[in-house]
Design a protein around this motif. Structure first.
Motif, PDB file in Angstrom:
ATOM      1  N   GLY A 235      15.737 -13.630   1.486  1.00 17.73           N
ATOM      2  CA  GLY A 235      14.815 -11.868   0.433  1.00 17.73           C
ATOM      3  C   GLY A 235      13.899 -12.092   0.318  1.00 17.73           C
ATOM      4  N   LEU A 236      13.377 -11.626  -0.749  1.00 16.37           N
ATOM      5  CA  LEU A 236      11.778 -11.229  -1.325  1.00 16.37           C
ATOM      6  C   LEU A 236      12.052 -11.343  -2.492  1.00 16.37           C
ATOM      7  CD1 LEU A 236       9.247 -10.115  -0.463  1.00 16.37           C
ATOM      8  CD2 LEU A 236       9.616  -8.001  -0.871  1.00 16.37           C
ATOM      9  N   LEU A 237      10.423 -12.188  -2.740  1.00 18.99           N
ATOM     10  CA  LEU A 237      10.019 -12.807  -4.077  1.00 18.99           C
ATOM     11  C   LEU A 237       9.041 -11.798  -3.920  1.00 18.99           C
ATOM     12  CD1 LEU A 237       9.564 -14.205  -6.451  1.00 18.99           C
ATOM     13  CD2 LEU A 237       8.848 -15.895  -5.841  1.00 18.99           C
ATOM     14  N   VAL A 238       9.041 -10.028  -4.965  1.00 24.67           N
ATOM     15  CA  VAL A 238       7.703 -10.130  -5.425  1.00 24.67           C
ATOM     16  C   VAL A 238       6.991 -10.551  -6.205  1.00 24.67           C
ATOM     17  CG1 VAL A 238       7.157  -7.621  -6.128  1.00 24.67           C
ATOM     18  CG2 VAL A 238       8.906  -7.882  -4.524  1.00 24.67           C
ATOM     19  N   THR A 239       5.346 -10.900  -5.853  1.00 26.49           N
ATOM     20  CA  THR A 239       4.472 -11.274  -6.937  1.00 26.49           C
ATOM     21  C   THR A 239       3.479  -9.804  -7.510  1.00 26.49           C
ATOM     22  OG1 THR A 239       3.028 -11.853  -5.383  1.00 26.49           O
ATOM     23  CG2 THR A 239       5.305 -13.064  -6.401  1.00 26.49           C
TER      24      THR A 239
ATOM     25  N   TYR B  33      12.431   5.003  -6.642  1.00 20.37           N
ATOM     26  CA  TYR B  33      11.285   4.203  -6.855  1.00 20.37           C
ATOM     27  C   TYR B  33      11.122   3.662  -5.445  1.00 20.37           C
ATOM     28  CZ  TYR B  33       9.884  -0.178  -8.458  1.00 20.37           C
ATOM     29  OH  TYR B  33       8.808  -1.241  -9.174  1.00 20.37           O
ATOM     30  N   SER B  34      10.246   3.686  -4.953  1.00 16.90           N
ATOM     31  CA  SER B  34       9.022   3.071  -3.892  1.00 16.90           C
ATOM     32  C   SER B  34       7.056   2.844  -4.286  1.00 16.90           C
ATOM     33  CB  SER B  34       8.488   4.825  -3.157  1.00 16.90           C
ATOM     34  OG  SER B  34       8.247   4.153  -2.195  1.00 16.90           O
ATOM     35  N   ARG B  35       6.748   1.274  -3.376  1.00 21.56           N
ATOM     36  CA  ARG B  35       5.798   1.066  -4.049  1.00 21.56           C
ATOM     37  C   ARG B  35       5.865   0.260  -3.325  1.00 21.56           C
ATOM     38  NH1 ARG B  35       5.435  -0.807 -10.697  1.00 21.56           N
ATOM     39  NH2 ARG B  35       3.264  -0.816 -10.285  1.00 21.56           N
ATOM     40  N   GLY B  36       4.067   0.279  -3.235  1.00 18.67           N
ATOM     41  CA  GLY B  36       3.323  -1.280  -2.355  1.00 18.67           C
ATOM     42  C   GLY B  36       3.808  -2.585  -2.805  1.00 18.67           C
ATOM     43  N   ALA B  37       3.906  -3.154  -2.317  1.00 22.86           N
ATOM     44  CA  ALA B  37       3.981  -4.386  -2.618  1.00 22.86           C
ATOM     45  C   ALA B  37       3.596  -6.155  -1.857  1.00 22.86           C
ATOM     46  CB  ALA B  37       5.155  -4.931  -2.833  1.00 22.86           C
ATOM     47  N   ALA B  38       3.714  -7.060  -2.639  1.00 23.22           N
ATOM     48  CA  ALA B  38       2.509  -8.749  -2.059  1.00 23.22           C
ATOM     49  C   ALA B  38       3.759  -9.313  -2.667  1.00 23.22           C
ATOM     50  CB  ALA B  38       1.625  -8.713  -1.821  1.00 23.22           C
ATOM     51  N   GLY B  39       4.039 -10.695  -1.673  1.00 24.62           N
ATOM     52  CA  GLY B  39       4.625 -11.528  -2.127  1.00 24.62           C
ATOM     53  C   GLY B  39       5.305 -12.792  -1.339  1.00 24.62           C
ATOM     54  N   PHE B  40       6.348 -12.931  -1.563  1.00 26.38           N
ATOM     55  CA  PHE B  40       7.094 -14.040  -0.557  1.00 26.38           C
ATOM     56  C   PHE B  40       8.239 -14.008  -0.095  1.00 26.38           C
ATOM     57  CE2 PHE B  40       4.378 -15.896  -4.000  1.00 26.38           C
ATOM     58  CZ  PHE B  40       3.117 -16.101  -3.065  1.00 26.38           C
ATOM     59  N   TRP B  41       8.567 -14.003   1.744  1.00 30.40           N
ATOM     60  CA  TRP B  41       9.214 -14.155   1.947  1.00 30.40           C
ATOM     61  C   TRP B  41      10.463 -15.535   1.254  1.00 30.40           C
ATOM     62  CZ3 TRP B  41      12.781 -10.022   3.048  1.00 30.40           C
ATOM     63  CH2 TRP B  41      14.205 -10.368   4.104  1.00 30.40           C
ATOM     64  N   VAL B  42      11.818 -15.617   1.592  1.00 31.78           N
ATOM     65  CA  VAL B  42      12.168 -16.539   0.863  1.00 31.78           C
ATOM     66  C   VAL B  42      13.189 -16.776   1.941  1.00 31.78           C
ATOM     67  CG1 VAL B  42      13.734 -18.012  -0.639  1.00 31.78           C
ATOM     68  CG2 VAL B  42      11.834 -16.206  -1.793  1.00 31.78           C
ATOM     69  N   GLU B  43      13.734 -18.141   2.709  1.00 26.61           N
ATOM     70  CA  GLU B  43      15.280 -18.100   3.469  1.00 26.61           C
ATOM     71  C   GLU B  43      15.715 -19.371   2.735  1.00 26.61           C
ATOM     72  OE1 GLU B  43      14.602 -17.916   7.842  1.00 26.61           O
ATOM     73  OE2 GLU B  43      13.902 -16.070   7.733  1.00 26.61           O
TER      74      GLU B  43
ATOM     75  N   LYS C 289       9.237 -19.021   2.164  1.00 23.12           N
ATOM     76  CA  LYS C 289       8.769 -19.184   3.534  1.00 23.12           C
ATOM     77  C   LYS C 289       7.925 -19.208   4.117  1.00 23.12           C
ATOM     78  CE  LYS C 289      10.318 -19.298   8.435  1.00 23.12           C
ATOM     79  NZ  LYS C 289      11.733 -17.887   9.529  1.00 23.12           N
ATOM     80  N   HIS C 290       7.097 -18.066   3.549  1.00 23.95           N
ATOM     81  CA  HIS C 290       5.581 -17.472   3.694  1.00 23.95           C
ATOM     82  C   HIS C 290       5.753 -16.522   3.506  1.00 23.95           C
ATOM     83  CE1 HIS C 290       7.099 -13.897   5.858  1.00 23.95           C
ATOM     84  NE2 HIS C 290       7.679 -14.644   7.244  1.00 23.95           N
ATOM     85  N   PRO C 291       4.487 -15.931   2.761  1.00 21.41           N
ATOM     86  CA  PRO C 291       3.411 -15.408   2.163  1.00 21.41           C
ATOM     87  C   PRO C 291       3.554 -13.995   2.871  1.00 21.41           C
ATOM     88  CG  PRO C 291       2.069 -16.885   2.773  1.00 21.41           C
ATOM     89  CD  PRO C 291       3.077 -16.864   3.176  1.00 21.41           C
ATOM     90  N   VAL C 292       3.962 -12.272   2.100  1.00 20.17           N
ATOM     91  CA  VAL C 292       3.913 -11.942   3.151  1.00 20.17           C
ATOM     92  C   VAL C 292       3.010 -10.384   2.242  1.00 20.17           C
ATOM     93  CG1 VAL C 292       6.268 -11.688   3.698  1.00 20.17           C
ATOM     94  CG2 VAL C 292       6.508 -10.468   1.471  1.00 20.17           C
TER      95      VAL C 292
END
Length: 446
Positions: A367-371, A385-395, A400-403
Motif C-alpha cells: 500500500g501507500l505510506l503518506v508523508t 476527502y481528496s488531497r494531493g499526496a507524496a510518500g512511499f509505495w510499500v510491498e 519499495k520506492h518514493p512516490v
C-alpha cells in the motif's frame, strides 16, 4: 512568572484593567460583560545557505470586549490599554448591542459552571536567547542537514523561534483567571537533487520548554534524511489500496473529526457527523481522550473561552462517539450542555496500539505510506476527502520506492470506520497526540 519576563503589563495590571472594563460596562447599562485581555512577544530567526535570511520581532496586545443588553450582544476590541481607549471600546460594544437583534442563546455561561480553582499548569518557560545565539543554532541545524549527503545541496532555511504570552479572562459572574505560556520551535527544510529531480523535505519540533526540544543537529539530520529518501520519486498507476498516514499527518485526521463534531458545524447542520452522538463513527480500535490538565502540554487549561471549567473526558470509546465539542452558545443552540470547549479541544490523546511504524508497514503489507499532503480538498458537509499526496509505495511490508504527484481520495466517514491500527509513534509537539494511522482502503489516483 519571572520578574524579567519582558511583558509591559504584570498579571495584576491585566486584572486591574479587566476590573475597570467590567465596571465601565456595568455603569454603561450592560446586564453582563465578558472580556479577554492578552499580551505577547517573541522573535524568529531564519538562516538560508549559512547566511541570515530574516530576523523578526513581534509584540502585540489586545482586549476583546463582549457586552450584553439582555439577549442583545455587542463586541469591540482595542490594542490601546489607556483608560480613554478602553472606555471607548466599551461604549462601542454597547452601541453595537443596542442595534443588534436579540438572540435567545446569547449570554454568559451559567455561573455554577465557572472554573473555581486554577492551579499552575507549568506552561511558562521563557527562552531569553540572544539573536546571535539563535543564528548560530540555525546555522548548525542547516549544516547537519547538508552533512547527510552531498546530494542535499540547497535549502529553504532553518528557523529558531521563541514566543511568550499571558492573558486574563473575566466576566460579570466574578470569574477572573489567566496564565502565562511559552512556545519555542526549531525547523529545517532542505532540497535534495537538481532540476526536475529536486525533492524538498523538512522537520520541526515545538515545545513549551526549550530545553526539551530536539537538538538542532537532530532536526537537521532528520530533515536531510527525509529529503534524501524522497530522491527518485515516481508516479504510480491509479488503484485502490491501504494507506498509512504518518504520525504528523494523522493528527490532521483527528483535527478533521474535531471540526465535524464542533458546535458551530453541528448547529449550522454543515457536518457529515450530524446527530451521531452515541453512534459508531470510528472503527473499534479508536479511543480518544481529552486531558485538559496535563502539565506543560499545548492546549492545557483549567477553563475554556467562556470561563467554564474543563474536565478530563473520553470523547470516543471503542469507536463510539461519547461527546461533541461545545461552547456555551453552541450548546444552547443544540439544546445540550456545554462541554467546556469554547475555543476548541484541549489535549486530545488517541490511544496508541502496540505497533511502531515499521510494524504498521508489515501489517499493511502492500500500500501507500503518506508523508506529505497538499491542498485542502475536504467537504465537511458530505465528508468527501481528496488531497494531493507524496510518500512511499510499500510491498511485502517494506518501502519499495518514493512516490509523488498522486491524489488520495475517500470519504471521512468511511476512512474513520476503516482504521485498522494506530501506531505508537505519536510526536509530543502539539495539542493532538496520535500515532501513524493505517486505513484499510482508499482510492489512489496516479
Amino acid at each position: 512568572m519571572t520578574s524579567n519576563s519582558g511583558f509591559s503589563c504584570t498579571p495584576s495590571q491585566l486584572r486591574e484593567i479587566a476590573s475597570d472594563i467590567l465596571k465601565a460596562a456595568r455603569k454603561g447599562g450592560a446586564s453582563a460583560c465578558e472580556l479577554d485581555i492578552s499580551e505577547g512577544f517573541g522573535q524568529s530567526v531564519s538562516v538560508r545557505m549559512g547566511a541570515v535570511d530574516t530576523i523578526e520581532y513581534n509584540r502585540d496586545k489586545g482586549v476583546e470586549i463582549t457586552v450584553y443588553l439582555g439577549q442583545r450582544r455587542g463586541q469591540a476590541s482595542t490594542s490601546d490599554f489607556s483608560r480613554a481607549a478602553l472606555r471607548s471600546a466599551v461604549d462601542a460594544a454597547l452601541s453595537i448591542a443596542r442595534f443588534t437583534a436579540p438572540d435567545p442563546c446569547a449570554g454568559l455561561a451559567d455561573k455554577a459552571s465557572m472554573a473555581r480553582e486554577c492551579p499552575d499548569l507549568d506552561l511558562f518557560y521563557p527562552w531569553n536567547i540572544e539573536v546571535d545565539d539563535a543564528i548560530a543554532l540555525a546555522q548548525r541545524c542547516e549544516e547537519a542537514a547538508f552533512a547527510v549527503d552531498k546530494s542535499i545541496c540547497n535549502s529553504e532555511g532553518a528557523n529558531v523561534s521563541t514566543h511568550q504570552s499571558h492573558f486574563v479572562s473575566a466576566n460579570s459572574h466574578g470569574f477572573m483567571e489567566g496564565f502565562a505560556s511559552t512556545r519555542h520551535g526549531l525547523s529545517c527544510a532542505v532540497i535534495a537533487g537538481e532540476g526536475e529531480a529536486m525533492q524538498r523535505e523538512y522537520w520541526h519540533d515545538t515545545r513549551r520548554d526549550a530545553s526539551e526540544l530536539l537538538s538542532v543537529e537532530d532536526i537537521g539530520r532528520i530533515a536531510g534524511e527525509r529529503a534524501l529518501a524522497r530522491f527518485g520519486a515516481k508516479k504510480i498507476r491509479t488503484r485502490q489500496a491501504p494507506v498509512i498516514f504518518e504520525a504528523p499527518l494523522a493528527v490532521g485526521l483527528i483535527g478533521n473529526f474535531v471540526q465535524a463534531t464542533s458546535g458551530g458545524a453541528l448547529y449550522r447542520r454543515s457536518s457529515f457527523l450530524l446527530d451521531t452522538l452515541g453512534q459508531q463513527v470510528f472503527s473499534p480500535v479508536i479511543h480518544i481522550s481529552e486531558r485538559p490538565h496535563l502539565k506543560k502540554a499545548f492546549g492545557a487549561t483549567w477553563f475554556d473561552g467562556d470561563g467554564v471549567a474543563t474536565h478530563d473526558r473520553e470523547v470516543v470509546i471503542d469507536g463510539v462517539l461519547q461527546g461533541y465539542f461545545l461552547s456555551t452558545y453552541s450548546a444552547r443552540k443544540l439544546g445540550l450542555q456545554t462541554t467546556g470547549n469554547a475555543g476548541g479541544s484541549h489535549n486530545l490523546r488517541v490511544k496508541a496500539g502496540e505497533d511502531d511504524l515499521d510494524a504498521l508497514l508489515r501489517k499493511m503489507d502492500k500500500g501507500l505510506l503518506v508523508t506529505e499532503l497538499l491542498g485542502h480538498g475536504i467537504n465537511y458537509v458530505t465528508g468527501d476527502y481528496s488531497r494531493g499526496a507524496a510518500g512511499f509505495w510499500v510491498e511485502k511490508g517494506k518501502i519499495k520506492h518514493p512516490v509523488q504527484e498522486i491524489t488520495i481520495a475517500g470519504n471521512l466517514r468511511d476512512m474513520f470506520r476503516g482504521i485498522v491500527a494506530v501506531g505508537n509513534d505519536a510526536l509530543a509537539r502539539g495539542a493532538k497526540h496520535c500515532g501513524s494511522i493505517l486505513i484499510e482502503n482508499m482510492k489512489i489516483a496516479g
